[in-house]
Each structure stands twice: as structure tokens, then as C-alpha cells.
Scaffold this active site. Structure first.
Site, PDB file in Angstrom:
ATOM      1  N   GLU A   1     -64.642 -70.107  -2.509  1.00 53.99           N
ATOM      2  CA  GLU A   1     -64.136 -69.800  -1.165  1.00 53.99           C
ATOM      3  C   GLU A   1     -63.358 -70.949  -0.537  1.00 53.99           C
ATOM      4  O   GLU A   1     -62.514 -70.723   0.318  1.00 53.99           O
ATOM      5  CB  GLU A   1     -65.290 -69.396  -0.251  1.00 53.99           C
TER       6      GLU A   1
ATOM      7  N   ASP B   1     -72.368 -72.638   2.601  1.00 53.93           N
ATOM      8  CA  ASP B   1     -71.822 -71.895   1.467  1.00 53.93           C
ATOM      9  C   ASP B   1     -72.958 -71.247   0.674  1.00 53.93           C
ATOM     10  O   ASP B   1     -73.581 -71.883  -0.176  1.00 53.93           O
ATOM     11  CB  ASP B   1     -71.007 -72.845   0.575  1.00 53.93           C
TER      12      ASP B   1
ATOM     13  N   LYS C   1     -61.654 -78.838   4.386  1.00 51.80           N
ATOM     14  CA  LYS C   1     -62.467 -77.638   4.169  1.00 51.80           C
ATOM     15  C   LYS C   1     -63.675 -77.645   5.096  1.00 51.80           C
ATOM     16  O   LYS C   1     -64.471 -78.581   5.084  1.00 51.80           O
ATOM     17  CB  LYS C   1     -62.922 -77.591   2.706  1.00 51.80           C
TER      18      LYS C   1
ATOM     19  N   ARG D   1     -61.057 -72.904  -1.782  1.00 51.88           N
ATOM     20  CA  ARG D   1     -59.619 -72.798  -2.069  1.00 51.88           C
ATOM     21  C   ARG D   1     -58.986 -71.679  -1.258  1.00 51.88           C
ATOM     22  O   ARG D   1     -57.785 -71.727  -0.956  1.00 51.88           O
ATOM     23  CB  ARG D   1     -59.401 -72.622  -3.576  1.00 51.88           C
TER      24      ARG D   1
ATOM     25  N   LYS E   1     -75.114 -67.802  -4.680  1.00 51.55           N
ATOM     26  CA  LYS E   1     -75.617 -68.959  -5.422  1.00 51.55           C
ATOM     27  C   LYS E   1     -77.115 -68.804  -5.654  1.00 51.55           C
ATOM     28  O   LYS E   1     -77.806 -68.204  -4.829  1.00 51.55           O
ATOM     29  CB  LYS E   1     -75.413 -70.237  -4.593  1.00 51.55           C
TER      30      LYS E   1
HETATM   31  N1  BES Z   1     -68.917 -75.767  -2.279  1.00 51.25           N
HETATM   32  C1  BES Z   1     -68.850 -75.460  -3.663  1.00 51.25           C
HETATM   33  C2  BES Z   1     -68.625 -76.690  -4.534  1.00 51.25           C
HETATM   34  C3  BES Z   1     -69.727 -77.707  -4.552  1.00 51.25           C
HETATM   35  C4  BES Z   1     -70.731 -77.606  -5.491  1.00 51.25           C
HETATM   36  C5  BES Z   1     -69.707 -78.780  -3.700  1.00 51.25           C
HETATM   37  C6  BES Z   1     -71.720 -78.558  -5.522  1.00 51.25           C
HETATM   38  C7  BES Z   1     -70.713 -79.741  -3.737  1.00 51.25           C
HETATM   39  C8  BES Z   1     -71.712 -79.631  -4.663  1.00 51.25           C
HETATM   40  C9  BES Z   1     -67.716 -74.487  -3.935  1.00 51.25           C
HETATM   41  O1  BES Z   1     -67.399 -73.605  -2.917  1.00 51.25           O
HETATM   42  C10 BES Z   1     -68.114 -73.660  -5.109  1.00 51.25           C
HETATM   43  O2  BES Z   1     -69.059 -72.928  -4.966  1.00 51.25           O
HETATM   44  N2  BES Z   1     -67.393 -73.782  -6.212  1.00 51.25           N
HETATM   45  C11 BES Z   1     -67.691 -73.068  -7.390  1.00 51.25           C
HETATM   46  C12 BES Z   1     -66.391 -72.528  -7.932  1.00 51.25           C
HETATM   47  C13 BES Z   1     -66.566 -71.556  -9.064  1.00 51.25           C
HETATM   48  C14 BES Z   1     -67.187 -70.281  -8.558  1.00 51.25           C
HETATM   49  C15 BES Z   1     -65.209 -71.295  -9.671  1.00 51.25           C
HETATM   50  C16 BES Z   1     -68.315 -74.056  -8.362  1.00 51.25           C
HETATM   51  O3  BES Z   1     -67.902 -75.204  -8.397  1.00 51.25           O
HETATM   52  O4  BES Z   1     -69.264 -73.664  -9.042  1.00 51.25           O
HETATM   53 ZN    ZN Z   2     -67.888 -74.251  -1.026  1.00 55.90          ZN
HETATM   54 MN    MN Z   3     -68.607 -71.830  -3.005  1.00 54.18          MN
END
Ligand code: BES
Ligand code: ZN
Ligand code: MN
Length: 489
Positions: free
Chosen positions: A336, A257, A252, A338, A264
């Protein structure tokens, strides 16, 4: 970088500092008794004074007596019992305390543990890493040589040198993760991949946005739609003669992000330059595998983009169609990773490798479940899972296998598309993400690694520095080593 040398036997060696292993309750390891003799009778009170007992993490540096062979002696705690990870960690602690000394000698390779010299070299080199390029006063380590003294010094030097490629790979990975997002556009990262390809004679193919439609990278294009900087899909091929296996690595590569329109909160964005760690790990690993010349074909695929909320951004409710045709209703643009992996995995699957491994900072849920230092592992094939776990046991990088329960899949049923990108369930977010990815691997054997926690180290300890850790590189290299061994009929 530090050079390893094969030094003299213990009675004949001398120099600035000799590092020796000590176990709990000040039980001597190889070479430590001679070092103790060189300090003289004050040793126990000195140890009491600095509170040194031989615990892992402790290092006591004491001056030798007037006629001793070394100027100083570093007593390095190994704890109750050593394994390769305690040696790696002890070497890291040692490196931190001798980083201002140019020539260092050690007997730690003589500790009775398989791969001691290799683990020592890894820990020592990784601990001296710094990301200093933006500081006005960089403070690089002063260590120039590490000399193995005592017994088996030639073997130790050879093992230490053999450890270097994976360490160099992991350091590239750390550099890329630590780089701020304003200095690592998708184009820049693709350029880094091209540099690796050039240096190691890899074949590289970089897809640009005007090719995404023809290549059917609809999910990557959807994530990239809100960003100003154009995305890239990078494909790297390492194709040695007479390969014993074919491994595909998918990483990835979200260079930042923001969450996209499902924005966020500010504090959650602070570390999101780290979100390209999977791609960085894949680059570090293929570099190391090529340097080692392992007889295994490796295909590395990294979808690289920012996830931003620009005017053309994908909206919650939009439908994207990735390369394998399994359509996605995007209900949260912050899920994003996935999406871009759907295109990356679809592409990898078409080549029918023996194994696909994807690696990603995929879910906060995995971070919550396993904490800062352990990654999640999912697989559709128990033998494949075991291979990765077996490789990781040698590297000290910890992975914990999680389930892929088929009945959880229906929580991602969409009203209008084949799947939605978040589940209706409140819990089990990391599992749903893994089940989502499974839709894009076809019939291939596949392992998914979620490094949301350990991609970034949160404390200064042993061979880790705060920031990008390189976690995953050494395990992928160890896996490639294992798969390279011809299977006996
Ligand atoms: N990049 C994040 C996941 C992440 C969070 C990595 C904290 C490292 C530290 C990922 O893209 C994300 O935002 N995932 C969301 C998914 C949700 C919206 C279903 C998450 O984990 O909150
Ligand atoms: Zn992410
Ligand atoms: Mn994300």
C-alpha cells in the site's frame, strides 16, 4: 532541554563532572591527562577494575581526589580513531551514564575532528530522549547544562546550539513514530502538521476525503477505503525569500498497516504503527529547515491513512487510478505504501522541483537486504544520489545505493492496467517497489529512501533509543543545507 554554555579554561574550570575523551589503549585525548592527574595514582587499577580501555561505548566515572577541581571525572572511550560519528556515539554513551547529574562539563569538543562540537551535541541530546508520556512514573533526564571547557569554548557552544534544530526535529519524528496508532489518526497527524505550520509560518493545505475525487487521489482513496478513520493528504510549503533551490519531500504516512485484505500475520503487525515514519521524518525535517531559516524552498507532501480490511476495502484485483493517470492493478493490498506514494509523487512532480526525495518504510525486502541500521537509496540521477550520500556521510545515518534496472520493470506488467502493485518475480522486492515509484516522478530528478529497517531502532545503544529513531531527519536537513549554497557559476 539541556543548555550549552561556554565554560572556563581547563585550569580554572570546576564542577560536578568533567567528561574527557580517551582513545584505545588508554591514549589520552584533549583534557584527559589533567583529569588523570586529578584521580591520582590509583587510576590504572581503577581502569582495570571497571575494564576501561578506551573502546568506543565505554564510559568510566571515577571520583576525583580531595582537592581536585571536579567531584568526578567521566572517561569516554573513542576507539582507535575518531570521526564525527564516533564522537556522536560516544556523547550518546556519556549521556546515558550522566543522565542523573544536573551540570556536566566536557572537553570532547576539542577532539581534532571537523564538526566535533556539533556531533557531540547531537549525540548527547538525542541520547537523553525518552517517550514517557504513557508511564505512570516518567523519568526525565536531570541534565540541565553542558559546559564546554578548555579551548575554543565559544565556537563549541555556537556549534552545539546550531545542532539543536535538527535534533528537535528528529525528536518530533520519534514522538510521532512512538505514539500508538489509536492516538494518531490521519486527522490527528494532519493537526500536528498544522501546528508545525503555525509555529514556523509555513503554508499548509490539507485535503480531506470529499476532495480526493476532484484532486484525482485515486490510490490514496483506494488504500483508505477499508479504514474507519478518514484519510488526509497534507501539503506544507516553506518559502523563504530568495531561495537557492527547490526541494520536494514526500513521506509515507500509513498510521497503521494491517495489510488490508491481504492481511498480515499478527506478529508482522506488531510494529506497524511505525509505518508513518516517512511522513514523520518529513515533518521533522521541514520544521528544522524552517527553524534554521535555510534559503531553500521546500514542499512537503504526506499522504496519511490507515491500511485496514474494512467492508469497503480495496480488493485484490481492483484497479486504482492515481493522480498522474498511470493505472494500477492492486494484487496485494499490503503493498500500500507505493500506492499512496503514487499520488504523493504525482503531486510533487507537477511542481517541477529541482529534486524530489521520498522517504518510506516501504518494503520488508529492503529490511532483509540491509538489516536494521542501513537504509536503501535509489535514484534516477547519479548526481542527486551523490548529493544525498554526501549529506548522509556527515550525519552518520547510513544509506546504501541500490540499482534501478529497467529490465525488471516488466515483472510488474499488468494484464488489464498500466502496472500492477507487486511483481511476479520472487526476489528483489525493494527494487520492484522503487521501479514502481519511478512511474510517478515524471521527468524530475528523484531519490527514493527505504527506511523499513532503521526507522525503528531495535536496541538501546549510543544516541539511539529503542523505538522510533528519527533516522533520515538529519540527512534531509544536511541535504537542504548543501542545496542552499548558491552554486558558483
Ligand atoms: N510497511 C510494509 C513494509 C515494512 C515491513 C516496513 C517491515 C517495516 C518493516 C509494507 O507496506 C509492506 O507490507 N510491504 C510488503 C510488500 C509486499 C506485499 C510486496 C512487504 O514488504 O512484505
Ligand atoms: Zn506499509
Ligand atoms: Mn503493507
Amino acid at each position: 532541554m539541556v543548555e550549552f554554555t561556554a565554560g572556563a579554561a581547563l585550569g580554572e574550570a570546576g564542577g560536578k563532572v568533567l567528561a574527557v575523551p580517551v582513545f584505545s589503549d588508554r591514549t589520552w585525548g584533549p583534557g584527559a591527562e589533567a583529569a588523570a592527574d586529578a584521580i591520582g595514582s590509583a587510576l590504572d587499577s581503577e581502569f582495570d577494575r571497571v575494564d576501561f580501555t578506551g573502546k568506543l561505548g565505554q564510559v568510566a566515572i571515577l571520583p576525583g581526589s580531595a582537592d581536585s577541581a571536579f567531584e568526578t571525572y567521566a572517561f569516554v572511550g573513542l576507539g582507535e580513531e575518531a570521526d564525527s560519528e564516533t564522537i556522536r556515539q560516544a556523547a550518546g554513551w556519556l549521556a546515558r551514564s550522566v543522565s542523573r547529574i544536573d551540570h556536566v562539563s566536557t572537553t570532547l569538543h576539542m577532539v581534532d575532528v571537523e564538526g566535533a562540537a556539533k556531533a557531540f551535541a547531537e549525540g548527547f541530546l538525542l541520547a537523553l530522549y525518552r517517550f514517557d508520556k504513557y508511564r505512570s512514573e516518567p523519568q526525565p533526564s536531570k541534565v540541565e547544562t553542558m559546559s564546554f571547557v578548555g579551548e575554543n569554548v565559544d565556537e563549541a557552544k555556537a556549534a552545539a546550539d546550531a545542532a539543536r534544530p535538527a535534533v528537535v526535529g528528529a525528536m518530533l519524528t520519534r514522538d510521532l513514530i512512538n505514539e500508538p496508532a489509536n492516538a494518531k489518526s490521519p486527522e490527528t497527524l494532519a493537526g500536528v502538521a498544522a501546528g508545525v505550520a503555525e509555529e514556523h509560518s509555513l503554508r499548509i493545505k490539507v485535503y480531506e476525503p470529499d476532495e480526493f475525487a476532484a484532486e484525482r487521489f485515486g490510490a490514496l482513496a483506494g488504500v483508505a477505503a477499508g479504514a474507519h478513520n478518514p484519510a488526509r493528504m497534507v501539503e506544507l510549503w516553506y518559502e523563504p525569500e530568495d531561495p537557492q533551490a527547490f526541494l520536494a519531500l514526500v513521506g509515507k504516512g500509513i498510521v497503521f498497516d494491517s495489510g488490508g485484505l491481504s492481511l498480515k500475520p499478527a506478529t508482522a503487525m506488531e510494529d506497524m504503527k511505525t509505518d508513518m515514519s516517512g511522513a514523520a521524518v518529513v515533518f521533522g525535517a521541514i520544521k528544522a529547515i524552517a527553524t534554521l531559516g535555510l534559503p531553500i524552498k521546500v514542499l512537503a507532501i504526506t499522504p496519511i491513512t490507515e491500511n485496514m480490511p474494512g467492508g469497503n476495502a480495496t480488493r485484490p484485483g481492483d484497479v486504482l487510478v492515481p493522480r498522474n493517470g498511470t493505472s494500477i492493478e492492486v494484487l496485494n493490498t499490503d503493498a500500500e505504501g507505493r500506492l499512496v506514494l503514487a499520488d504523493g509523487l504525482s503531486l510533487a512532480a507537477e511542481h517541477q522541483p529541482d529534486l524530489i526525495v521520498d522517504i518510506a518504510t516501504l518494503t520488508g525486502a529492503c529490511h532483509v537486504a540491509l538489516g536494521d541500521k542501513i537504509a536503501g537509496l535509489w535514484s534516477n540521477d547519479q548526481d542527486a544520489a551523490r548529493e544525498v550520500l554526501k549529506a548522509s556521510a556527515r550525519t552518520g545515518e547510513r544509506f546504501w545505493q541500490m540499482p534501478l534496472p529497467a529490465d525488471y520493470r516488466k515483472a510488474m506488467d499488468s494484464e488489464i492496467a498500466d502496472i500492477k502493485n507487486i511483481s511476479g518475480a520472487r526476489h528483489g522486492g525493494a527494487i520492484h517497489a522503487a521501479l514502481f515509484l519511478e512511474e510517478y516522478v515524471g521527468e524530475n530528478r528523484w531519490v527514493h529512501l527505504d527506511i523499513a529497517g532503521p526507522a525503528r531502532w531495535t536496541e538501546e545503544e549510543h544516541y539511539q533509543r529503542k523505538g522510533g529513531s528519527g533516522f533520515g531527519v538529519r540527512t534531509l536537513v544536511a541535504l537542504a543545507e548543501d542545496l542552499s549554497r548558491p552554486v558558483l557559476a
